[in-house]
Design a protein around this motif. Sequence first.
Motif, PDB file in Angstrom:
ATOM      1  N   VAL A 115     -39.716  -6.168  24.156  1.00 54.49           N
ATOM      2  CA  VAL A 115     -40.935  -6.709  24.748  1.00 54.49           C
ATOM      3  C   VAL A 115     -41.416  -7.956  24.017  1.00 54.49           C
ATOM      4  CG1 VAL A 115     -43.374  -6.237  25.205  1.00 54.49           C
ATOM      5  CG2 VAL A 115     -41.654  -4.463  25.621  1.00 54.49           C
ATOM      6  N   ALA A 116     -41.434  -7.894  22.700  1.00 56.55           N
ATOM      7  CA  ALA A 116     -41.928  -9.029  21.913  1.00 56.55           C
ATOM      8  C   ALA A 116     -41.401  -8.913  20.492  1.00 56.55           C
ATOM      9  CB  ALA A 116     -43.457  -9.048  21.904  1.00 56.55           C
ATOM     10  N   ARG A 117     -41.433 -10.031  19.769  1.00 60.12           N
ATOM     11  CA  ARG A 117     -41.046  -9.994  18.363  1.00 60.12           C
ATOM     12  C   ARG A 117     -41.766 -11.097  17.605  1.00 60.12           C
ATOM     13  NH1 ARG A 117     -34.892 -12.379  17.625  1.00 60.12           N
ATOM     14  NH2 ARG A 117     -35.294 -14.495  18.379  1.00 60.12           N
ATOM     15  N   HIS A 118     -41.949 -10.850  16.323  1.00 64.52           N
ATOM     16  CA  HIS A 118     -42.580 -11.840  15.444  1.00 64.52           C
ATOM     17  C   HIS A 118     -41.700 -12.053  14.235  1.00 64.52           C
ATOM     18  CE1 HIS A 118     -45.455 -13.947  12.902  1.00 64.52           C
ATOM     19  NE2 HIS A 118     -45.155 -13.097  11.945  1.00 64.52           N
ATOM     20  N   LYS A 119     -41.482 -13.312  13.862  1.00 61.68           N
ATOM     21  CA  LYS A 119     -40.702 -13.637  12.670  1.00 61.68           C
ATOM     22  C   LYS A 119     -41.632 -14.150  11.581  1.00 61.68           C
ATOM     23  CE  LYS A 119     -36.071 -14.461  14.507  1.00 61.68           C
ATOM     24  NZ  LYS A 119     -35.462 -13.458  13.629  1.00 61.68           N
ATOM     25  N   SER A 120     -41.364 -13.722  10.368  1.00 60.82           N
ATOM     26  CA  SER A 120     -42.180 -14.125   9.227  1.00 60.82           C
ATOM     27  C   SER A 120     -41.874 -15.561   8.823  1.00 60.82           C
ATOM     28  CB  SER A 120     -41.894 -13.208   8.035  1.00 60.82           C
ATOM     29  OG  SER A 120     -40.583 -13.476   7.511  1.00 60.82           O
ATOM     30  N   ALA A 121     -42.618 -16.039   7.858  1.00 63.61           N
ATOM     31  CA  ALA A 121     -42.285 -17.305   7.217  1.00 63.61           C
ATOM     32  C   ALA A 121     -40.956 -17.149   6.485  1.00 63.61           C
ATOM     33  CB  ALA A 121     -43.392 -17.691   6.241  1.00 63.61           C
ATOM     34  N   PRO A 122     -40.296 -18.233   6.110  1.00 59.51           N
ATOM     35  CA  PRO A 122     -39.032 -18.115   5.374  1.00 59.51           C
ATOM     36  C   PRO A 122     -39.227 -17.364   4.059  1.00 59.51           C
ATOM     37  CG  PRO A 122     -39.351 -20.363   6.153  1.00 59.51           C
ATOM     38  CD  PRO A 122     -40.637 -19.641   6.393  1.00 59.51           C
ATOM     39  N   LEU A 123     -38.174 -16.704   3.620  1.00 65.09           N
ATOM     40  CA  LEU A 123     -38.224 -15.945   2.378  1.00 65.09           C
ATOM     41  C   LEU A 123     -38.657 -16.818   1.211  1.00 65.09           C
ATOM     42  CD1 LEU A 123     -37.673 -13.425   0.687  1.00 65.09           C
ATOM     43  CD2 LEU A 123     -35.251 -14.091   0.617  1.00 65.09           C
ATOM     44  N   SER A 124     -38.238 -18.062   1.192  1.00 72.97           N
ATOM     45  CA  SER A 124     -38.614 -18.950   0.092  1.00 72.97           C
ATOM     46  C   SER A 124     -40.124 -19.053  -0.045  1.00 72.97           C
ATOM     47  CB  SER A 124     -38.008 -20.344   0.298  1.00 72.97           C
ATOM     48  OG  SER A 124     -38.426 -20.897   1.534  1.00 72.97           O
ATOM     49  N   GLU A 125     -40.838 -19.136   1.087  1.00 72.62           N
ATOM     50  CA  GLU A 125     -42.297 -19.220   1.039  1.00 72.62           C
ATOM     51  C   GLU A 125     -42.905 -17.888   0.610  1.00 72.62           C
ATOM     52  OE1 GLU A 125     -44.091 -22.003   1.456  1.00 72.62           O
ATOM     53  OE2 GLU A 125     -42.128 -22.972   1.531  1.00 72.62           O
ATOM     54  N   ILE A 126     -42.320 -16.803   1.049  1.00 69.22           N
ATOM     55  CA  ILE A 126     -42.823 -15.476   0.678  1.00 69.22           C
ATOM     56  C   ILE A 126     -42.658 -15.246  -0.818  1.00 69.22           C
ATOM     57  CG2 ILE A 126     -42.437 -13.001   0.969  1.00 69.22           C
ATOM     58  CD1 ILE A 126     -41.723 -13.576   3.885  1.00 69.22           C
ATOM     59  N   VAL A 127     -41.513 -15.663  -1.365  1.00 67.76           N
ATOM     60  CA  VAL A 127     -41.269 -15.507  -2.792  1.00 67.76           C
ATOM     61  C   VAL A 127     -42.283 -16.314  -3.597  1.00 67.76           C
ATOM     62  CG1 VAL A 127     -39.680 -16.146  -4.658  1.00 67.76           C
ATOM     63  CG2 VAL A 127     -38.841 -14.883  -2.678  1.00 67.76           C
ATOM     64  N   LYS A 128     -42.546 -17.534  -3.175  1.00 65.00           N
ATOM     65  CA  LYS A 128     -43.515 -18.357  -3.903  1.00 65.00           C
ATOM     66  C   LYS A 128     -44.879 -17.689  -3.951  1.00 65.00           C
ATOM     67  CE  LYS A 128     -42.435 -22.249  -1.667  1.00 65.00           C
ATOM     68  NZ  LYS A 128     -42.470 -23.677  -1.263  1.00 65.00           N
ATOM     69  N   SER A 129     -45.326 -17.182  -2.821  1.00 60.64           N
ATOM     70  CA  SER A 129     -46.628 -16.520  -2.768  1.00 60.64           C
ATOM     71  C   SER A 129     -46.620 -15.242  -3.607  1.00 60.64           C
ATOM     72  CB  SER A 129     -46.983 -16.194  -1.319  1.00 60.64           C
ATOM     73  OG  SER A 129     -48.206 -15.501  -1.242  1.00 60.64           O
ATOM     74  N   MET A 130     -45.530 -14.493  -3.519  1.00 56.48           N
ATOM     75  CA  MET A 130     -45.436 -13.247  -4.275  1.00 56.48           C
ATOM     76  C   MET A 130     -45.554 -13.488  -5.769  1.00 56.48           C
ATOM     77  SD  MET A 130     -43.090 -11.270  -6.196  1.00 56.48           S
ATOM     78  CE  MET A 130     -41.405 -11.536  -5.652  1.00 56.48           C
ATOM     79  N   LEU A 131     -44.896 -14.538  -6.262  1.00 53.35           N
ATOM     80  CA  LEU A 131     -44.938 -14.832  -7.685  1.00 53.35           C
ATOM     81  C   LEU A 131     -46.289 -15.389  -8.116  1.00 53.35           C
ATOM     82  CD1 LEU A 131     -41.375 -16.368  -8.137  1.00 53.35           C
ATOM     83  CD2 LEU A 131     -42.159 -14.142  -8.941  1.00 53.35           C
ATOM     84  N   LYS A 132     -46.862 -16.265  -7.299  1.00 53.15           N
ATOM     85  CA  LYS A 132     -48.164 -16.852  -7.644  1.00 53.15           C
ATOM     86  C   LYS A 132     -49.214 -15.779  -7.880  1.00 53.15           C
ATOM     87  CE  LYS A 132     -47.657 -21.438  -7.262  1.00 53.15           C
ATOM     88  NZ  LYS A 132     -47.858 -22.334  -8.418  1.00 53.15           N
ATOM     89  N   HIS A 133     -49.188 -14.758  -7.006  1.00 54.12           N
ATOM     90  CA  HIS A 133     -50.228 -13.731  -7.053  1.00 54.12           C
ATOM     91  C   HIS A 133     -49.733 -12.409  -7.608  1.00 54.12           C
ATOM     92  CE1 HIS A 133     -51.181 -16.444  -3.512  1.00 54.12           C
ATOM     93  NE2 HIS A 133     -52.110 -16.707  -4.393  1.00 54.12           N
ATOM     94  N   SER A 134     -48.454 -12.370  -7.999  1.00 51.34           N
ATOM     95  CA  SER A 134     -47.837 -11.148  -8.525  1.00 51.34           C
ATOM     96  C   SER A 134     -48.065  -9.981  -7.571  1.00 51.34           C
ATOM     97  CB  SER A 134     -48.393 -10.811  -9.915  1.00 51.34           C
ATOM     98  OG  SER A 134     -47.508  -9.970 -10.619  1.00 51.34           O
TER      99      SER A 134
END
Length: 455
Positions: free
Chosen positions: A264-283
């Motif tokens: 019916v529908a699907r959503h794709k996240s931002a690229p992993l590179s962007e997710i990793v950057k955010s994850m590390l910035k904010h732990s």
Amino acid sequence: MNEIAVETPENAFLPGGRRRHRKPRRNGTGTGLQRALVLAMAVPVASAALAGPNAFAAEKGVGATAKTDVPDPDDQRIAANLETRVHDTRLGSNVSGVVIDAESDTTIWGHNASTALMPASNAKLATSAAALTVLGPDHRFTTRVVYGNGTLTLVGGGDRTLTTADLTDLAKSAVAGLKAAGLTTVKVAVDDSLFPEPTLADGWNDGYYPDTVAPVRALVVDKHAVQDTSVDAGQAFANQLAAGGVTVTGDVTRATASPQDVPVARHKSAPLSEIVKSMLKHSDNNIAESLLRMTALGAGHPATFEGGTEVLRQVLSGVYGVSLDDFELHDGSGLSRKDRIPATTLAQILDLLTQPRYAHTLGSVLEGLPVSGEAGSTLGSEYGRFDGENSKCAVGKVRAKTGTLTGAIALSGLTQGKDGKWKVFSFIENGATADQNSTKDAMDDLAATVNGCYA
């Protein structure tokens, strides 16, 4: 915590620019990394032998107590200062530390560098490197909606960044499809079977969840800290359907989507590179745990804590030649009180970031490291970092991953000294009895010492 962008000069943190004549490592980037990973997965024992962690450590000089060539006067000064300051009472007596010259790969200073200690969130450096290597920096996580037998099923794809706005878009597509088919009533289910149990890692204290880390599931919305993130997301999706004029009957239930269900529908996240950057910035602990599971899946292993850590070890050792002596990891976030990593290993991971050949794959780890004094990151002044008399000189000059648990403080990163050379460092303490903020101040002093501004 919302990230507040800080403007830094372009290429302010791109070490390794003078390394044209550096001796090549065994494996290259891109397809070379993939081939090495395939070899590591297929023949883990043989590839570990080929990787030669001990030989690698000797080549790098990591964990040694002194350089083998003529010491640089600036490096000698740094080593002497560190040797004194590592005994700061605020750090306690159980400290592992090492500093590497990134260009020559020689050890400037080491103190119990091979002693494995509880790393806290510094473990996220290993998780990030493994995820980017296995999945690739451009990988995106997919959340799907399927329909069958009067039920819309929201299928989790391991995206820890899914938001209500994303669910709203999915619901709009679903409502349009239902109405086009003449349907105005539907049931809602969630499918989070991508991640099998257990949802809690070995070594996590009961007090950690759901606030510090939620039970690990493949479906979550708005980073909600709740026990059942999947049903919570399903309820938010049902609310959006209702807002679109579709009647949702019954409670949100769990189900496994059928291959016969209609997409019916699907959503794709931002690229992993962007997710990793955010994850590390904010732990972000929750993102780290999802990345560990997805890394396991990407390598064809079960999406469990054990599957993820096994792949992580194979990547670090088999692809990059990082020493795993006394390395023990039970999760992706570093929250497990059973995790043990030497400063040597963390420094070797960080040293990969200084090599241009790995920039495409691991560049987002470097970019994601908090900058000393950077508002909105874990090294921001709002956390009292790099604001002491001795460390404030290093504001804007250090990139490092923080780590904080009861009884464990860590700081590992890199900085460009006043001599223009890039230094990689890792400091871990366990068991200090001083106030945590005081211990962090002492860690910041060590980083400022490596930078050379605290002479």
